[in-house]
Design a protein around this motif. Structure first.
Motif, PDB file in Angstrom:
ATOM      1  N   UNK A 151      38.227  26.939  38.391  1.00 56.30           N
ATOM      2  CA  UNK A 151      39.151  26.383  37.397  1.00 56.30           C
ATOM      3  C   UNK A 151      40.093  27.448  36.846  1.00 56.30           C
ATOM      4  N   UNK A 152      39.644  28.731  36.891  1.00 55.25           N
ATOM      5  CA  UNK A 152      40.494  29.808  36.384  1.00 55.25           C
ATOM      6  C   UNK A 152      41.597  30.195  37.368  1.00 55.25           C
ATOM      7  N   UNK A 153      41.419  29.851  38.651  1.00 54.53           N
ATOM      8  CA  UNK A 153      42.400  30.195  39.690  1.00 54.53           C
ATOM      9  C   UNK A 153      42.734  31.695  39.646  1.00 54.53           C
ATOM     10  N   UNK A 154      41.711  32.504  39.898  1.00 57.01           N
ATOM     11  CA  UNK A 154      41.867  33.952  39.791  1.00 57.01           C
ATOM     12  C   UNK A 154      42.636  34.506  40.981  1.00 57.01           C
ATOM     13  N   UNK A 155      43.406  35.564  40.705  1.00 60.18           N
ATOM     14  CA  UNK A 155      44.208  36.199  41.736  1.00 60.18           C
ATOM     15  C   UNK A 155      44.110  37.722  41.592  1.00 60.18           C
ATOM     16  N   UNK A 156      43.606  38.383  42.642  1.00 59.33           N
ATOM     17  CA  UNK A 156      43.563  39.843  42.665  1.00 59.33           C
ATOM     18  C   UNK A 156      42.416  40.419  41.853  1.00 59.33           C
ATOM     19  N   UNK A 157      41.866  41.547  42.297  1.00 56.30           N
ATOM     20  CA  UNK A 157      40.803  42.248  41.573  1.00 56.30           C
ATOM     21  C   UNK A 157      41.026  43.739  41.697  1.00 56.30           C
ATOM     22  N   UNK A 158      40.981  44.430  40.573  1.00 52.18           N
ATOM     23  CA  UNK A 158      41.166  45.878  40.571  1.00 52.18           C
ATOM     24  C   UNK A 158      40.095  46.519  39.705  1.00 52.18           C
ATOM     25  N   UNK A 159      39.418  47.547  40.254  1.00 45.58           N
ATOM     26  CA  UNK A 159      38.392  48.284  39.513  1.00 45.58           C
ATOM     27  C   UNK A 159      38.892  49.704  39.278  1.00 45.58           C
ATOM     28  N   UNK A 160      38.822  50.151  38.041  1.00 43.80           N
ATOM     29  CA  UNK A 160      39.313  51.482  37.667  1.00 43.80           C
ATOM     30  C   UNK A 160      38.328  52.557  38.107  1.00 43.80           C
ATOM     31  N   UNK A 161      38.851  53.651  38.697  1.00 46.13           N
ATOM     32  CA  UNK A 161      38.002  54.783  39.079  1.00 46.13           C
ATOM     33  C   UNK A 161      37.399  55.442  37.844  1.00 46.13           C
ATOM     34  N   UNK A 162      36.356  56.255  38.060  1.00 48.22           N
ATOM     35  CA  UNK A 162      35.604  56.792  36.925  1.00 48.22           C
ATOM     36  C   UNK A 162      35.271  58.268  37.109  1.00 48.22           C
ATOM     37  N   UNK A 196      41.638  41.160  36.618  1.00 48.00           N
ATOM     38  CA  UNK A 196      42.129  40.110  37.505  1.00 48.00           C
ATOM     39  C   UNK A 196      43.126  39.260  36.716  1.00 48.00           C
ATOM     40  N   UNK A 197      43.700  38.247  37.378  1.00 49.55           N
ATOM     41  CA  UNK A 197      44.706  37.415  36.718  1.00 49.55           C
ATOM     42  C   UNK A 197      44.373  35.947  36.943  1.00 49.55           C
ATOM     43  N   UNK A 198      44.454  35.179  35.856  1.00 47.19           N
ATOM     44  CA  UNK A 198      44.193  33.744  35.935  1.00 47.19           C
ATOM     45  C   UNK A 198      45.508  32.978  35.932  1.00 47.19           C
ATOM     46  N   UNK A 199      45.763  32.281  37.031  1.00 46.68           N
ATOM     47  CA  UNK A 199      46.963  31.449  37.079  1.00 46.68           C
ATOM     48  C   UNK A 199      46.830  30.252  36.144  1.00 46.68           C
ATOM     49  N   UNK A 200      45.613  29.727  36.030  1.00 49.34           N
ATOM     50  CA  UNK A 200      45.400  28.551  35.177  1.00 49.34           C
ATOM     51  C   UNK A 200      45.673  28.876  33.715  1.00 49.34           C
ATOM     52  N   UNK A 201      45.234  30.066  33.277  1.00 48.51           N
ATOM     53  CA  UNK A 201      45.425  30.458  31.879  1.00 48.51           C
ATOM     54  C   UNK A 201      46.709  31.251  31.678  1.00 48.51           C
TER      55      UNK A 201
END
Length: 224
Positions: A151-162, A196-201
């Motif tokens: 339902x969130x219609x997520x697009x893309x995932x990025x994890x920050x280095x540490x 990440x980014x939600x197209x729905x929201x």
């Protein structure tokens, strides 16, 4: 007669082991074995457009890979060690979002440490402690089709280095002058932010995760 020979051989091995020389300045040690990263994560609430969603968070599972250690003895008791491994893979899950499997990621956690051996080099048993710094590189981050079609219609995932500190305890047992058994446990401070980014929201979604894994390794080592 066979029993006598077996007893004599076993006694010879037992007597020889304590006289195996451990480490001296200038030695190079290479270790390899199975290494497990076991996250003990502490996650913030998931934030949608900056608004925290109470009771939500992210989870990570454990993974086992081939671990490698390279050490150089600066003195008979002090060395510098680099931890390396084949890439670890983790599933990123969620809590409070219907058990949604968010995505998958890979990471490499090279760790540079100073190690100290308190025992004399004539001892076959060589416990040690170490402390150092870790850099964790996250890559190949990707969402699951479940997350993209949710339902969130997520697009893309990025994890920050540490960047973080690391501490360890371990032991070597000298089987010969060069060959050893090794076991070690580490704690590594790894903090990351997943985005990440939600197209729905129509909003960015973020979660902060203190991964803070315990890292276990068992294997063999060789001294050059």
């Amino acid at each position: 007669m066979r029993k006598t020979l077996f007893t004599a051989s076993a006694l010879a091995l037992a007597l020889a082991a304590p006289f195996a020389q451990a480490f001296e300045a200038g030695d190079i040690i290479v270790r390899a074995g199975a290494i497990t990263v076991d996250p003990h994560e502490d996650s913030s609430d998931v934030k949608v457009g900056g608004a925290a969603q109470g009771g939500t968070g992210a989870t990570l599972n454990s993974d086992t890979q081939l671990g490698l250690n390279f050490a150089y003895m600066v003195t008979d008791k002090v060395g510098v060690e680099l931890l390396a491994a084949t890439p670890f893979s983790h599933d990123v899950g969620t809590k409070g979002l219907g058990g949604l499997k968010l995505g998958e990621l890979k990471h490499l956690p090279p760790t540079l440490s100073v190690i100290y051996y308190p025992m004399e080099k004539t001892s076959a048993f060589q416990p040690y402690v170490g402390a150092g710094i870790n850099y964790t590189w996250f890559f190949d981050d990707k969402l699951t089709s479940e997350a993209e079609n949710s339902a969130l219609q997520l697009r893309g995932l990025d994890m920050k280095d540490s960047w973080g500190l690391a501490a360890q305890v371990g032991m070597d047992y000298m089987l010969t002058d060069n060959l050893m058994l090794n076991a070690q446990v580490r704690y590594i401070d790894i903090d990351t932010t997943g985005t990440t980014y939600s197209e729905a929201a129509d909003a960015k979604i973020k979660v902060d995760v203190d991964v803070d894994p315990f890292v276990y390794m068992v294997g063999l080592g060789y001294k050059f």
